[in-house]
Design a protein around this motif. Structure first.
Motif, short mmCIF file in Angstrom:
data_model
loop_
_atom_site.label_atom_id
_atom_site.label_comp_id
_atom_site.label_asym_id
_atom_site.label_seq_id
_atom_site.Cartn_x
_atom_site.Cartn_y
_atom_site.Cartn_z
N PRO A 84 104.27 68.93 47.78
CA PRO A 84 103.69 68.03 48.71
C PRO A 84 102.13 67.78 48.60
O PRO A 84 101.45 69.09 48.25
N PHE A 85 101.85 66.95 49.10
CA PHE A 85 100.30 66.55 48.86
C PHE A 85 99.69 66.39 47.59
O PHE A 85 98.31 66.58 47.41
N THR A 86 100.51 66.36 46.66
CA THR A 86 100.09 66.12 45.20
C THR A 86 100.62 65.15 44.41
O THR A 86 101.72 64.84 44.64
N THR A 87 99.70 64.39 43.84
CA THR A 87 100.15 63.19 43.03
C THR A 87 99.44 63.17 41.74
O THR A 87 98.24 63.32 41.77
N GLY A 88 100.20 62.89 40.82
CA GLY A 88 99.43 62.83 39.56
C GLY A 88 100.34 62.08 38.61
O GLY A 88 101.07 61.08 38.91
N GLY A 89 100.08 62.45 37.12
CA GLY A 89 101.04 61.63 36.19
C GLY A 89 102.44 61.46 36.35
O GLY A 89 103.18 60.60 36.12
N ALA A 90 102.80 62.45 36.84
CA ALA A 90 104.44 62.86 36.95
C ALA A 90 104.88 61.71 38.00
O ALA A 90 106.07 60.89 37.72
N GLU A 91 104.27 61.74 39.19
CA GLU A 91 104.76 60.88 40.18
C GLU A 91 104.46 59.37 39.91
O GLU A 91 105.30 58.46 40.17
N ILE A 92 103.24 59.12 39.13
CA ILE A 92 102.96 57.70 38.73
C ILE A 92 104.14 57.26 37.84
O ILE A 92 104.56 56.29 37.75
N LEU A 93 104.67 58.16 36.80
CA LEU A 93 105.74 57.95 35.88
C LEU A 93 106.93 57.48 36.49
O LEU A 93 107.82 56.48 36.38
N THR A 94 107.38 58.36 37.59
CA THR A 94 108.77 58.04 38.19
C THR A 94 108.78 56.61 38.95
O THR A 94 109.80 56.02 38.91
N GLU A 95 107.55 56.45 39.57
CA GLU A 95 107.38 55.28 40.27
C GLU A 95 107.28 53.94 39.25
O GLU A 95 108.02 52.98 39.57
N MET A 96 106.83 53.95 38.10
CA MET A 96 106.90 53.13 36.99
C MET A 96 108.26 52.89 36.62
O MET A 96 108.64 51.75 36.35
#
Length: 348
Positions: A11-23
Motif C-alpha cells: 500500500p502507498f507504493t508505486t513503482g515499475g512493478a505496478e506500471i508493468l501490470t497496468e501496461m
C-alpha cells in the motif's frame, strides 16, 4: 478471454512493478480480452505476517468471478504466484529476493530474523513446489531467469517488454546534467551518484528524481549539505511523466546505479531517448542491454570512476551522441514489442 493478472501491492507504493501490470492489462484489453488486476496487499515483516501472506497467495480462488469463469491467470510476483488455477502462466518479475541473492547482504532482512534460516528454507521449498506447477514459465529479464535456475533449478523463457510511453521518448539535446529517475532507497544507490558529484571537475550537474524512503532521502540531503553540493546536485522529488520525458530528452547521459536489478526500465528509457547509460558491474538486469563503450559504460561501483565518465561525456558531446544512438539501435534489434509478449503469454 477473461484474464486475471495476479500480483501483490505494498500500500502507498508505486513503482515499475505496478506500471508493468497496468501496461499488461491495457495491452490485453487492446487485443479484445477482458482483463483485470488482482492485487494482494503485501507486508513482508514480521516473519509471521510474511507466512500469512504466502498462505493467502495459495488460498485465493480465481476459478470464476461473478459466476463467470476466469479463463486464464497470469501470475507475476511473490507470493501471488502460489495461486491455484487450472490455466495459469507465470511471467515472473522477481521472487522474494531476501531469501535468495540478497540473503546475507547489506540489503537483506530475513537473515537478521530469529528464525531467518527456517523462513528462507520455507520460501525456497514453497517456490520449488508451486512454481513447478506452471507448464509455462516466463520472466521479464535474463537476470530473473538466471536466479530461478540457480536457486530453484527451474527453466524459464525471457519476455522483454518496452517501458511505459516508450513511443514518446526522444532526444532533443545533450545538456549539462546527468539524470537518475528512480524510487529512492539504498539498493538503488542514489548516494553513489551524490558522492560522485564531489569529484566531478566539469560543470556537469546531477538531477535525481523520485520519492521513496524518507530516511534515505534525508541521508542524501545531509550528504549534499555536508559537501556543499547544493549547486551541483538537484533532488527533484516526484515528477510527472511529461517532466520525466523532458529530462530524458535533454540530459547528457543517464545513470542507473541499482544493485542487481531485475530488469531496469531506466536503461531502456535512456536508450529510447538516445542517451548513454552508466551502470555497474553488479547491476544485474541492465547488463543485458548496456555494452561498455558501445552504448554506455559499465563501471565498478566507485564514486570517482562515475565522476570520470561524467566529465568525459561532458567534454565529448559527440561521443555521448554516438553511444546514445547505439543504445537506441540495440533495442530495435531486440524486437521489443507487446505483440510478441501477449502471443507468448496466451499460447497454449
Amino acid at each position: 478471454m477473461r484474464i486475471a493478472i495476479v500480483t501483490v501491492q505494498v500500500p502507498f507504493t508505486t513503482g515499475g512493478a505496478e506500471i508493468l501490470t497496468e501496461m499488461l492489462k491495457d495491452e490485453l484489453i487492446k487485443r479484445g480480452h477482458k482483463a483485470d488486476i488482482v492485487s494482494i496487499p503485501f507486508k513482508w515483516y514480521p516473519q509471521e505476517t510474511l507466512i500469512k501472506a504466502m498462505n493467502m497467495g495459495r488460498m485465493i480462488d480465481l476459478s470464476e468471478a461473478g459466476r463467470e469463469k476466469i479463463d486464464k491467470v497470469i501470475a507475476m510476483k511473490f507470493p501471488a504466484y502460489y495461486i491455484q488455477h487450472d490455466n495459469k502462466v507465470l511471467w515472473l518479475m522477481h521472487q522474494h529476493r531476501q531469501a535468495y541473492d540478497i540473503w546475507g547482504t547489506q540489503y537483506g532482512d530475513i537473515n537478521c530474523w530469529r528464525d531467518g534460516e527456517k523462513i528462507r528454507d520455507f520460501i525456497v521449498d514453497c517456490d520449488n513446489r508451486y512454481l513447478s506447477e506452471y507448464k509455462k514459465r516466463f520472466t521479464i529479464a535474463q537476470n530473473t531467469s538466471n536466479r530461478l535456475k540457480k536457486y530453484n533449478g527451474l527453466d524459464s523463457t525471457v519476455l522483454y517488454h518496452p517501458p511505459l510511453n516508450y513511443e514518446k521518448l526522444h532526444c532533443e539535446d545533450y545538456e549539462d546534467f546527468v539524470f537518475y529517475p528512480s524510487r529512492i532507497n539504498t539498493i538503488k544507490r542514489q548516494r553513489l551518484l551524490v558522492e560522485a558529484a564531489k569529484y566531478i571537475r566539469s560543470d556537469a550537474k546531477v538531477v535525481i528524481a523520485g520519492g521513496g524512503d524518507s530516511g534515505e532521502i534525508e541521508y542524501l540531503k545531509q550528504l549534499i549539505s555536508e559537501n556543499d553540493l547544493e549547486n551541483k546536485v538537484i533532488l527533484a522529488g516526484f515528477i510527472s511523466e511529461e517532466e520525466k520525458i523532458s529530462y530524458y530528452a535533454r540530459c547528457l547521459c543517464v545513470y542507473f546505479g541499482a544493485y542487481d536489478e531485475d530488469y531496469g526500465y531506466i536503461t531502456l528509457e535512456g536508450f529510447f531517448s538516445e542517451k548513454p547509460v552508466i551502470v555497474h558491474t553488479d547491476s544485474g538486469g541492465p547488463l543485458e542491454f548496456v555494452e561498455d563503450n558501445v552504448n554506455g559504460f559499465i563501471l565498478e561501483p566507485e564514486a570517482k570512476k562515475i565522476a570520470e565518465k561524467i566529465d568525459y561525456l561532458y567534454n565529448n558531446r559527440s561521443e555521448a551522441e554516438r553511444l546514445g544512438k547505439s543504445g537506441k539501435r540495440s533495442l530495435i534489434d531486440k524486437h521489443m514489442d507487446w505483440d510478441y509478449v501477449i502471443d507468448s503469454l496466451l499460447s497454449e
